[in-house]
Scaffold this motif. Structure first.
Motif, short mmCIF file in Angstrom:
data_model
loop_
_atom_site.label_atom_id
_atom_site.label_comp_id
_atom_site.label_asym_id
_atom_site.label_seq_id
_atom_site.Cartn_x
_atom_site.Cartn_y
_atom_site.Cartn_z
N MET A 161 1.01 -1.15 0.07
CA MET A 161 0.34 0.06 0.29
C MET A 161 0.61 1.20 0.00
SD MET A 161 -3.15 -1.09 2.59
CE MET A 161 -3.80 0.78 2.44
N LYS A 162 2.32 1.14 0.79
CA LYS A 162 2.87 2.12 0.92
C LYS A 162 3.53 2.46 -0.38
CE LYS A 162 7.11 4.47 2.88
NZ LYS A 162 7.72 3.49 4.59
N GLN A 163 4.50 1.56 -1.27
CA GLN A 163 4.56 1.58 -2.68
C GLN A 163 3.22 1.93 -3.31
OE1 GLN A 163 7.57 1.58 -2.96
NE2 GLN A 163 7.23 1.86 -5.57
N MET A 164 2.60 1.64 -3.27
CA MET A 164 1.42 2.23 -4.38
C MET A 164 0.49 3.24 -4.05
SD MET A 164 -1.06 -0.92 -4.77
CE MET A 164 -2.46 -0.45 -5.69
N ASN A 165 0.53 3.66 -3.20
CA ASN A 165 -0.03 4.68 -2.65
C ASN A 165 1.60 6.27 -2.70
OD1 ASN A 165 -2.24 4.61 -1.58
ND2 ASN A 165 -1.26 4.11 0.52
N LYS A 166 2.90 6.26 -2.89
CA LYS A 166 4.00 6.32 -3.82
C LYS A 166 3.84 6.75 -4.91
CE LYS A 166 9.34 6.17 -2.93
NZ LYS A 166 10.37 5.77 -2.63
N GLU A 167 3.93 5.67 -5.41
CA GLU A 167 3.97 6.26 -7.30
C GLU A 167 2.21 6.52 -7.63
OE1 GLU A 167 3.44 1.42 -8.17
OE2 GLU A 167 5.91 1.73 -7.78
N THR A 168 1.58 6.30 -7.15
CA THR A 168 0.38 6.87 -6.75
C THR A 168 -0.57 8.54 -6.59
OG1 THR A 168 -1.02 5.90 -6.11
CG2 THR A 168 -0.51 5.17 -8.73
N ASN A 169 0.97 9.44 -5.85
CA ASN A 169 0.72 10.48 -5.07
C ASN A 169 0.05 11.86 -6.04
OD1 ASN A 169 2.66 11.34 -6.79
ND2 ASN A 169 4.03 11.42 -5.04
N ILE A 170 -0.38 13.09 -5.37
CA ILE A 170 -0.59 13.43 -6.56
C ILE A 170 -0.29 14.80 -6.79
CG2 ILE A 170 -0.72 15.27 -4.62
CD1 ILE A 170 -3.60 15.23 -6.43
N ASP A 171 1.77 14.74 -6.85
CA ASP A 171 2.11 15.20 -7.68
C ASP A 171 2.52 14.18 -9.17
OD1 ASP A 171 2.09 17.34 -5.73
OD2 ASP A 171 4.22 15.88 -4.97
N ASN A 172 2.13 13.01 -8.72
CA ASN A 172 2.45 11.99 -10.58
C ASN A 172 0.73 12.39 -10.82
OD1 ASN A 172 5.55 11.46 -9.11
ND2 ASN A 172 4.10 9.50 -8.23
N VAL A 173 0.02 12.51 -9.82
CA VAL A 173 -1.40 12.78 -10.54
C VAL A 173 -1.41 13.82 -11.60
CG1 VAL A 173 -3.75 12.70 -10.78
CG2 VAL A 173 -2.32 11.01 -9.79
N ASP A 174 -1.09 15.15 -11.22
CA ASP A 174 -0.83 16.23 -12.06
C ASP A 174 0.37 16.49 -12.93
OD1 ASP A 174 -2.90 17.25 -9.75
OD2 ASP A 174 -0.99 17.90 -8.83
N SER A 175 1.67 15.55 -12.80
CA SER A 175 2.28 15.25 -13.72
C SER A 175 1.57 14.48 -14.70
CB SER A 175 2.99 14.94 -13.51
OG SER A 175 4.71 14.75 -14.27
N ILE A 176 1.11 13.14 -14.87
CA ILE A 176 0.63 13.18 -15.79
C ILE A 176 -0.44 13.76 -16.40
CG2 ILE A 176 -0.93 11.11 -16.77
CD1 ILE A 176 0.40 8.86 -13.76
N MET A 177 -1.33 14.06 -15.89
CA MET A 177 -2.71 15.25 -16.36
C MET A 177 -2.16 15.63 -17.36
SD MET A 177 -5.16 13.44 -15.81
CE MET A 177 -6.34 14.55 -16.54
#
Length: 220
Positions: free
Chosen positions: A113-129
């Motif tokens: 869960m920690k690894q998944m949250n690290k990979e899908t944090n808000i900064d990464n989501v914003d970068s992807i968008m």
């Protein structure tokens, strides 16, 4: 150091070692049970001997047999205590192993869960968008560039083409006005001919024949 600190502290429980230990404990229990059965048989034999010596009035030999019997029974009791101790240890080890498995499963789940949250944090989501929007804008620019006319088609003036189209529409409208009106032809009605058959009167036919005969006689 307690058993829990041994298994959950620096020294972690190895599931394979725990299973091997449980197997060895079961083997030890089987061995103790076999020894216990042997000692019980020996105790029973010494009791029978004591009876025989007692019947034979050999008191001293009978007492010796009873002492051996007591000794065998004492060892049987010790073996029973050993078995209880091993059973208790097995129950504790099985409980610790179940607890260890549970803790390991929870720890692995928390790590994932920690690894998944690290990979899908808000900064990464914003970068992807941002990447998606950038690629979308780039694709639109490419499509617009490809849709721009080139060559002879690029020299055509849209306003001039629309004016020419309007003139064509006016000429077509004027031609329609100059055309002669179309005569509405009445549909021809075909009237079938009716054949009227005149019924001859027998009296009239007879008179005509007489007149013709008179004329012939006068002519002679």
């Amino acid at each position: 150091m307690s058993i829990f600190s041994r298994y959950f502290g620096k020294e972690k429980l190895n599931p394979t070692s725990a299973l091997d230990t449980l197997d060895k404990m079961n083997e030890t229990l089987d061995l103790l049970v076999k020894k216990e059965n042997v000692l019980l048989k020996k105790a029973s034999m010494e009791q029978e001997k004591a009876k025989d010596f007692s019947k034979a009035k050999n008191k001293r030999a009978a007492i010796q047999c009873l002492k051996k019997k007591k000794m065998y029974e004492h060892h049987v009791e010790q073996l029973g205590n050993y078995q209880l101790r091993i059973h208790d240890q097995m129950i504790m080890l099985e409980g610790v192993k179940a607890t260890s498995d549970t803790v390991n499963a929870l720890r692995d789940g928390a790590s994932i869960m920690k690894q998944m949250n690290k990979e899908t944090n808000i900064d990464n989501v914003d970068s992807i968008m941002d990447d998606i929007n950038e690629q979308t804008d780039s694709m639109k620019q490419i499509q617009d560039a490809l849709s721009v006319p080139i060559g002879a088609a690029a020299d055509f003036d849209d306003d001039e083409l629309e004016f020419e189209l309007a003139e064509l529409s006016e000429v077509e409208f004027a031609d329609d006005l100059l055309k002669p009106p179309t005569t509405n032809r009445q549909p021809q009605i075909h009237i079938p001919e009716v054949s009227l058959s005149v019924r001859s009167d027998p009296q009239i036919v007879t008179d005509d024949a007489e007149i013709a005969a008179i004329r012939e006689s006068m002519a002679l």
